[in-house]
Design a protein around this motif. Structure first.
Motif, short mmCIF file in Angstrom:
data_model
loop_
_atom_site.label_atom_id
_atom_site.label_comp_id
_atom_site.label_asym_id
_atom_site.label_seq_id
_atom_site.Cartn_x
_atom_site.Cartn_y
_atom_site.Cartn_z
N GLY A 69 48.29 22.53 46.05
CA GLY A 69 48.64 21.55 45.02
C GLY A 69 47.58 21.41 43.95
N GLY A 70 47.14 22.55 43.37
CA GLY A 70 46.22 22.50 42.24
C GLY A 70 44.79 22.20 42.61
N LEU A 71 43.99 21.89 41.59
CA LEU A 71 42.59 21.57 41.81
C LEU A 71 42.05 20.79 40.63
CD1 LEU A 71 40.18 24.52 41.00
CD2 LEU A 71 42.61 24.64 40.50
N ARG A 79 41.60 13.85 34.91
CA ARG A 79 42.43 12.98 34.08
C ARG A 79 43.90 13.37 34.14
NH1 ARG A 79 39.56 13.70 29.41
NH2 ARG A 79 37.95 12.28 30.15
N GLY A 80 44.23 14.49 34.79
CA GLY A 80 45.61 14.97 34.82
C GLY A 80 46.19 15.09 36.21
N PHE A 94 47.15 18.86 36.79
CA PHE A 94 46.25 19.87 37.30
C PHE A 94 46.22 19.89 38.83
CE2 PHE A 94 44.49 19.38 33.02
CZ PHE A 94 44.24 20.70 32.66
N TYR A 95 46.56 18.78 39.47
CA TYR A 95 46.41 18.69 40.92
C TYR A 95 47.28 17.58 41.46
CZ TYR A 95 43.64 14.56 39.87
OH TYR A 95 43.24 13.32 39.40
N THR A 96 47.67 17.70 42.72
CA THR A 96 48.37 16.64 43.42
C THR A 96 47.37 15.58 43.85
OG1 THR A 96 49.99 18.21 44.28
CG2 THR A 96 49.79 16.12 45.44
N PHE A 282 46.13 28.86 35.49
CA PHE A 282 44.85 28.23 35.83
C PHE A 282 43.67 29.09 35.39
CE2 PHE A 282 46.86 25.03 38.57
CZ PHE A 282 45.99 23.97 38.40
N GLN A 283 43.79 30.41 35.53
CA GLN A 283 42.69 31.27 35.09
C GLN A 283 42.48 31.15 33.59
OE1 GLN A 283 40.66 33.33 37.25
NE2 GLN A 283 39.45 33.08 35.39
#
Length: 375
Positions: A69-71, A79-80, A94-96, A282-283
């Motif tokens: 779940g993202g990072l 902030r996201g 960006f993330y859970t 993400f990269q």
């Protein structure tokens, strides 16, 4: 009430009326029933309640699954958060930072998720005991730190990078529920795929008498010279994990460290699509500061995947690979396979990911699809 609020309420109402998971409140799990267990000592990145998922099978085989779940690794990503509310509002995440209701909906209510967790008769893993270590902390399950940031409205907030704390609490419960597996599979997708080699040593240590061990990462590749700093300073990972992160490839670093710890005691597996859409996006953020997919980025990620497979092969332990071209409905390369319908139904060189994984856990280790890797 706005449209997203109506949709959010409808989702919650449906989940309450037709629960996909039973609550396990200190009782004994019944076979072939999916449960959720709240762990009061744990919390998500946003401070929300934390749950893990489990199913008692009809065997002594155990799958410990690390959810992704993202990072998050800086103030902008912090902030996201990807809460279900924000997703329904069309905001990028960006993330859970919460596991309920988002992860329950993703794994148990998404019709496209008909993979390793399904109770379908054609799933050869249906009779396995499964414990899913939930994710909601943006730290590849290795964090022990509170990260202060300012949210989009200018208010001070804290992102709890407590993934390793949550993982250890989950592992203690898993050890109670499933004390004597005769086969152990440690697997995960996306952020959970990075976590697999980072925490697999801890899991294997909890089962010293288990001789049949397989370790599998699905969809993990991100390059950054900042990894050592992120792992130590942002996430404050425990030293036995952080000390191995020294290069720009954190997955290879984690596997190098794990191979040194376990050697040939385990079988090692890696699965990924060429030009994976989520990893490419993400990269691009690491490289340019913009989270976006581009065809050029996908080509670069294809070449980076070739290099990563070469590095994993060079670790001197038994490694099998499944490289695929599976596509999403939009034509881009699929991210994550273990929980997807392609786990059972997809084929590369006539072999499904399920067959490849099942063969590996039964001692037949081989690679599929490596001809697809860019040269």
């Amino acid at each position: 009430m706005e449209a997203w609020e109506q949709q959010y309420k409808a989702i919650l109402d449906e989940m309450e009326k037709h629960p996909a998971l039973q609550d396990l409140a200190g009782g004994e799990p019944r076979p072939m029933v999916w449960y959720k267990q709240r762990l009061d000592s744990c919390r998500c990145g946003g401070g929300y309640p934390y749950f893990m998922y489990l199913k008692k099978g009809r065997s002594r085989k155990l799958l410990v699954f690390m959810i992704g779940g993202g990072l998050s690794f800086n103030e902008e990503t912090a902030r996201g958060p990807g809460t279900l509310k924000r997703i329904l509002q069309g905001k990028a995440g960006f993330y859970t930072d919460e596991v309920q209701p988002g992860n329950e909906r993703w794994f148990f209510r998404n019709p496209d998720n008909q993979g390793i967790f399904t109770l379908r008769e054609d799933n050869v893993f249906a009779d396995w005991n499964i414990a899913m270590v939930n994710y909601g902390t943006g730290d590849f399950h290795v964090g022990q730190n509170d990260f202060p940031y300012t949210d989009e409205d200018g208010r001070p907030q804290v992102l709890h990078h407590c993934g390793y704390v949550n993982f250890k609490a989950c592992l203690a419960r898993i050890r109670e529920w499933f004390p004597h597996p005769d086969k152990l599979l440690i697997a995960g997708e996306s952020a959970g795929a990075f976590a697999v080699p980072a925490v697999a040593g801890d899991i294997v240590e909890a089962y010293p008498d288990c001789a049949e061990i397989t370790i599998c990462s699905d969809s993990a590749l991100l390059l950054s010279d900042r990894w050592p700093q992120i792992v130590r300073e942002v996430w404050n990972a425990p030293e036995h994990i952080a000390q191995g992160v020294r290069t720009n490839n954190i997955l290879v670093d984690f596997y190098r460290q794990l191979a040194g710890r376990l050697g040939d005691r385990a079988r090692y597996l890696f699965c990924c699509g060429v030009g994976d859409v989520a990893l490419t996006s993400f990269q691009n953020y690491f490289d340019t500061g913009v989270q976006a997919y581009t065809p050029e980025g996908a080509e670069r990620m294809g070449r980076a995947l070739t290099r990563q497979v070469e590095q994993l092969r060079a670790l001197g332990v038994p490694f099998g690979f499944y490289i695929h071209p599976f596509k999403q409905p939009d034509g881009l390369t699929q991210h994550m396979t273990l929980a997807a319908s392609t786990f059972i139904e997809g084929r590369v060189e006539g072999v499904s990911p399920m067959q490849w994984l099942n063969d590996a856990v039964n001692g037949r280790l081989y690679s599929v699809g490596c001809r697809l890797l860019p040269r």
